[in-house]
Design an enzyme around this catalytic site. Structure first.
Site, PDB file in Angstrom:
ATOM      1  N   ARG A  75      38.200  44.346  39.728  1.00 23.11           N
ATOM      2  CA  ARG A  75      37.554  45.401  39.013  1.00 23.11           C
ATOM      3  C   ARG A  75      36.053  45.681  39.625  1.00 23.11           C
ATOM      4  NH1 ARG A  75      38.839  46.421  34.054  1.00 23.11           N
ATOM      5  NH2 ARG A  75      36.464  46.237  33.515  1.00 23.11           N
ATOM      6  N   ARG A 123      40.923  33.863  45.975  1.00 27.05           N
ATOM      7  CA  ARG A 123      39.773  35.295  45.512  1.00 27.05           C
ATOM      8  C   ARG A 123      38.400  34.622  45.359  1.00 27.05           C
ATOM      9  NH1 ARG A 123      42.296  39.366  41.246  1.00 27.05           N
ATOM     10  NH2 ARG A 123      40.382  40.154  41.653  1.00 27.05           N
ATOM     11  N   ASP A 159      33.906  31.822  32.092  1.00 32.10           N
ATOM     12  CA  ASP A 159      34.408  31.283  33.635  1.00 32.10           C
ATOM     13  C   ASP A 159      34.521  29.796  33.691  1.00 32.10           C
ATOM     14  OD1 ASP A 159      34.716  34.081  34.261  1.00 32.10           O
ATOM     15  OD2 ASP A 159      32.802  34.262  35.535  1.00 32.10           O
ATOM     16  N   ILE A 216      34.958  36.204  24.670  1.00 31.95           N
ATOM     17  CA  ILE A 216      34.536  37.484  25.771  1.00 31.95           C
ATOM     18  C   ILE A 216      36.061  37.928  26.294  1.00 31.95           C
ATOM     19  CG2 ILE A 216      33.743  38.219  28.150  1.00 31.95           C
ATOM     20  CD1 ILE A 216      31.633  36.773  26.210  1.00 31.95           C
TER      21      ILE A 216
HETATM   22  C1  EPZ Z   1      32.050  39.686  34.876  1.00 36.25           C
HETATM   23  O1  EPZ Z   1      33.202  40.517  34.338  1.00 36.25           O
HETATM   24  C2  EPZ Z   1      32.435  38.718  35.921  1.00 36.25           C
HETATM   25  N1  EPZ Z   1      32.920  39.459  37.052  1.00 36.25           N
HETATM   26  C3  EPZ Z   1      33.781  37.945  35.208  1.00 36.25           C
HETATM   27  O2  EPZ Z   1      34.160  36.843  35.954  1.00 36.25           O
HETATM   28  C4  EPZ Z   1      32.886  37.030  34.011  1.00 36.25           C
HETATM   29  O3  EPZ Z   1      34.167  36.349  33.542  1.00 36.25           O
HETATM   30  C5  EPZ Z   1      32.373  38.221  33.031  1.00 36.25           C
HETATM   31  O4  EPZ Z   1      31.397  39.164  33.461  1.00 36.25           O
HETATM   32  C6  EPZ Z   1      31.683  37.366  31.804  1.00 36.25           C
HETATM   33  O5  EPZ Z   1      30.577  36.654  32.383  1.00 36.25           O
HETATM   34  C7  EPZ Z   1      32.106  39.848  37.795  1.00 36.25           C
HETATM   35  O6  EPZ Z   1      30.929  39.494  37.922  1.00 36.25           O
HETATM   36  C8  EPZ Z   1      32.797  40.545  39.037  1.00 36.25           C
HETATM   37  P1  EPZ Z   1      31.727  42.279  31.216  1.00 36.25           P
HETATM   38  P2  EPZ Z   1      32.949  42.004  33.707  1.00 36.25           P
HETATM   39  O7  EPZ Z   1      31.722  43.559  31.233  1.00 36.25           O
HETATM   40  O8  EPZ Z   1      31.725  42.451  34.122  1.00 36.25           O
HETATM   41  C9  EPZ Z   1      34.346  44.274  27.408  1.00 36.25           C
HETATM   42  C10 EPZ Z   1      35.691  35.712  37.459  1.00 36.25           C
HETATM   43  O9  EPZ Z   1      36.685  35.111  37.150  1.00 36.25           O
HETATM   44  N2  EPZ Z   1      33.864  45.645  28.087  1.00 36.25           N
HETATM   45  O10 EPZ Z   1      30.573  41.417  30.763  1.00 36.25           O
HETATM   46  O11 EPZ Z   1      34.044  42.703  33.825  1.00 36.25           O
HETATM   47  C11 EPZ Z   1      35.283  43.371  28.506  1.00 36.25           C
HETATM   48  O12 EPZ Z   1      36.620  43.549  28.277  1.00 36.25           O
HETATM   49  C12 EPZ Z   1      35.562  36.895  36.493  1.00 36.25           C
HETATM   50  O13 EPZ Z   1      34.820  35.587  38.377  1.00 36.25           O
HETATM   51  C13 EPZ Z   1      34.677  46.789  27.740  1.00 36.25           C
HETATM   52  O14 EPZ Z   1      35.318  46.878  26.751  1.00 36.25           O
HETATM   53  O15 EPZ Z   1      32.685  41.407  32.247  1.00 36.25           O
HETATM   54  C14 EPZ Z   1      34.914  41.814  27.724  1.00 36.25           C
HETATM   55  O16 EPZ Z   1      35.608  41.780  26.672  1.00 36.25           O
HETATM   56  C15 EPZ Z   1      36.398  37.284  35.629  1.00 36.25           C
HETATM   57  N3  EPZ Z   1      34.212  48.012  28.242  1.00 36.25           N
HETATM   58  C16 EPZ Z   1      33.360  42.033  27.323  1.00 36.25           C
HETATM   59  O17 EPZ Z   1      33.225  43.835  27.381  1.00 36.25           O
HETATM   60  C17 EPZ Z   1      33.592  48.024  29.458  1.00 36.25           C
HETATM   61  O18 EPZ Z   1      33.188  49.162  30.084  1.00 36.25           O
HETATM   62  C18 EPZ Z   1      32.405  41.737  28.443  1.00 36.25           C
HETATM   63  O19 EPZ Z   1      32.800  41.798  29.687  1.00 36.25           O
HETATM   64  C19 EPZ Z   1      33.140  46.800  29.871  1.00 36.25           C
HETATM   65  C20 EPZ Z   1      33.193  45.521  29.446  1.00 36.25           C
END
Ligand code: EPZ
Length: 418
Positions: free
Chosen positions: A94, A398, A307, A329
């Site tokens: 992603r 990964r 995480d 989350i």
């Molecule tokens: C980042 O994911 C990290 N990934 C994740 O790490 C981490 O778990 C997460 O942040 C929370 O800290 C990277 O940095 C590459 P969010 P991200 O946008 O950015 C919803 C790992 O294992 N949302 O903060 O995707 C989403 O579904 C990974 O290293 C929307 O609905 O997380 C979630 O419920 C996994 N629409 C919440 O917001 C959007 O457009 C927060 O997600 C974006 C997010």
């Protein structure tokens, strides 16, 4: 297909060095391609297939990307010559969607596949897209691609829903070269966001307020290449803290920023673990006897990180009493079925797990469902009696650098079979 074999039941002892932060590196590698003058040289980049994927995405866009003999990553953005990212690469990860912010900033148009489904639930990119639209991009979704056009992005005031980390990062990348000032309200405060801001500012960007909920980015016309070293990986460090706790071990975790782990440390201390802060290091010693249960809710930084939810749940499987863990989350409890196969007593209801500690886990064949679940199953296996076979180990690859080697250095019996 390979699998990891772990013979459990040995306390971890010794010291290990934490690698660079994967999630910081993913953002900074993409941002490095914003530079049109000179090249970026990035140090402390962890090895792992997600890093490989982001490098391939940039290369596919024409960016020069290569590692030198000292494992430093060189990125020459000036040769970027495409605005369409490859589906085959983006679908793997992603964070590839950060290429949208890069392309809009650099060439004013981006065609990037929408990342698909994910093992930790539905993870749309609507917040990212809303941000691009606020900055004046015309966005359409066609044939599975987000197609965005903006001659030059315009600074704007944007509310970041749910303090999304990825949205904050993508919009910081996009806004750094926009016309005018962008203000991100309710921005993510994660250390990876701060790391990206420091890096961007080194390149000549004007980013203020990273680490608070309001980030102000004054767009500049161009950015230049710099040398930069990525922060240590707080999630890898936290995983080793839990590994020491669950095995009854005593280890020194080096190259770590203790402040980034404030809440996990508090929770481990509540569980009876002794943690001593040293110079960029944490000494962690499990108590004699069983751990105490803890209740935790995952939250955006500085709250308890999602995480580390899985390593925490694995650890609480052996606590003396009942722990309640609420995940706010993601949809991230699929792996508990695998922990149950090892003898854990866990009930999940919607976003909550109730873990009744048992005196012992036993080794079993288990399947890794997502990266952090892999780490959790591995640490459960380290404490379990007998042999665990972990399938789906490529998921673990990964994001954990030298995972087996580091655990072996701590006295674990762990090896890979193809
Ligand atoms: C980042 O994911 C990290 N990934 C994740 O790490 C981490 O778990 C997460 O942040 C929370 O800290 C990277 O940095 C590459 P969010 P991200 O946008 O950015 C919803 C790992 O294992 N949302 O903060 O995707 C989403 O579904 C990974 O290293 C929307 O609905 O997380 C979630 O419920 C996994 N629409 C919440 O917001 C959007 O457009 C927060 O997600 C974006 C997010």
């Amino acid at each position: 297909m390979s699998r990891l074999i772990i013979e459990g039941g040995r306390p971890l002892h010794g010291s290990i060095e934490i690698s660079g932060a994967k999630n910081s590196a993913l953002a900074i590698i993409v941002a490095a391609a914003l530079a049109t003058e000179g090249e970026c040289i990035l140090d402390n980049i962890p090895q792992g297939s997600d890093i490989g994927t982001i490098c391939l995405i940039l290369q596919d866009l024409g960016v020069g990307v290569w590692f030198d003999d000292e494992d430093r990553l060189h990125i020459r953005g000036s040769s970027l010559n495409k605005h369409t990212a490859s589906y085959d690469l983006v679908r793997k990860m992603r964070a590839s969607f950060y290429s949208a912010g890069l392309l809009l900033a650099r060439v004013g148009k981006a065609e990037v596949p929408l990342p698909g489904g994910c093992a930790i639930g539905s993870r749309p990119v609507d917040y990212h897209i809303k941000g691009f639209t606020h900055m004046g991009a015309e966005v359409t979704i066609e044939h599975g691609y987000m197609k965005a056009v903006a001659n030059r992005l315009q600074g704007s005031q944007i509310y970041v829903n749910r303090a999304s980390v990825g949205t904050t990062i993508n919009l910081m990348i996009a806004a750094s070269m926009a016309e005018g000032t962008t203000i991100l309200e309710n921005a993510a405060k994660e250390p990876e966001v701060v790391d990206l801001a420091i890096f961007l500012n080194g390149m000549g960007a004007k980013v203020r307020g990273a680490g608070t909920e309001s980030i102000r980015i004054e767009g500049v016309d161009s950015l230049r290449g710099i040398e930069y070293s990525i922060i240590p990986d707080r999630i890898e460090a936290g995983t080793f803290l839990f590994a020491a706790a669950i095995t009854g071990g005593d280890i020194l975790v080096k190259s770590v920023v203790a402040e980034h782990l404030r809440v996990p440390i508090v929770k481990l201390e509540e569980a009876g673990v002794t943690i001593t802060r040293g110079d960029n290091a944490l000494h962690v010693a499990a108590p004699n006897g069983r751990l105490k249960p803890v209740d935790v809710e995952t939250l955006p930084y500085p709250g308890f990180p999602t995480d580390l939810q899985q390593p925490l749940v694995a650890t609480m499987c052996l606590a003396e009493g009942t722990s309640v863990v609420r995940e706010t989350i993601f949809d991230r409890f699929r792996y508990v079925d695998e922990l149950r196969r090892m003898g854990a007593d866990i009930k999940t209801d919607q976003g909550t797990a109730i873990i009744r500690g048992v005196p012992q886990l036993t080794g079993a064949p288990v399947e890794i469902t997502d990266l952090r679940a892999g780490a959790a199953l591995a640490i459960a296996a380290l404490a379990a009696e007998g042999r665990t076979e972990l399938y789906g180990v490529e998921i673990l690859d990964r994001g954990y650098e030298f995972f087996e080697e580091k655990l072996r250095a701590l006295g674990a019996t762990i090896y890979r079979e193809d």
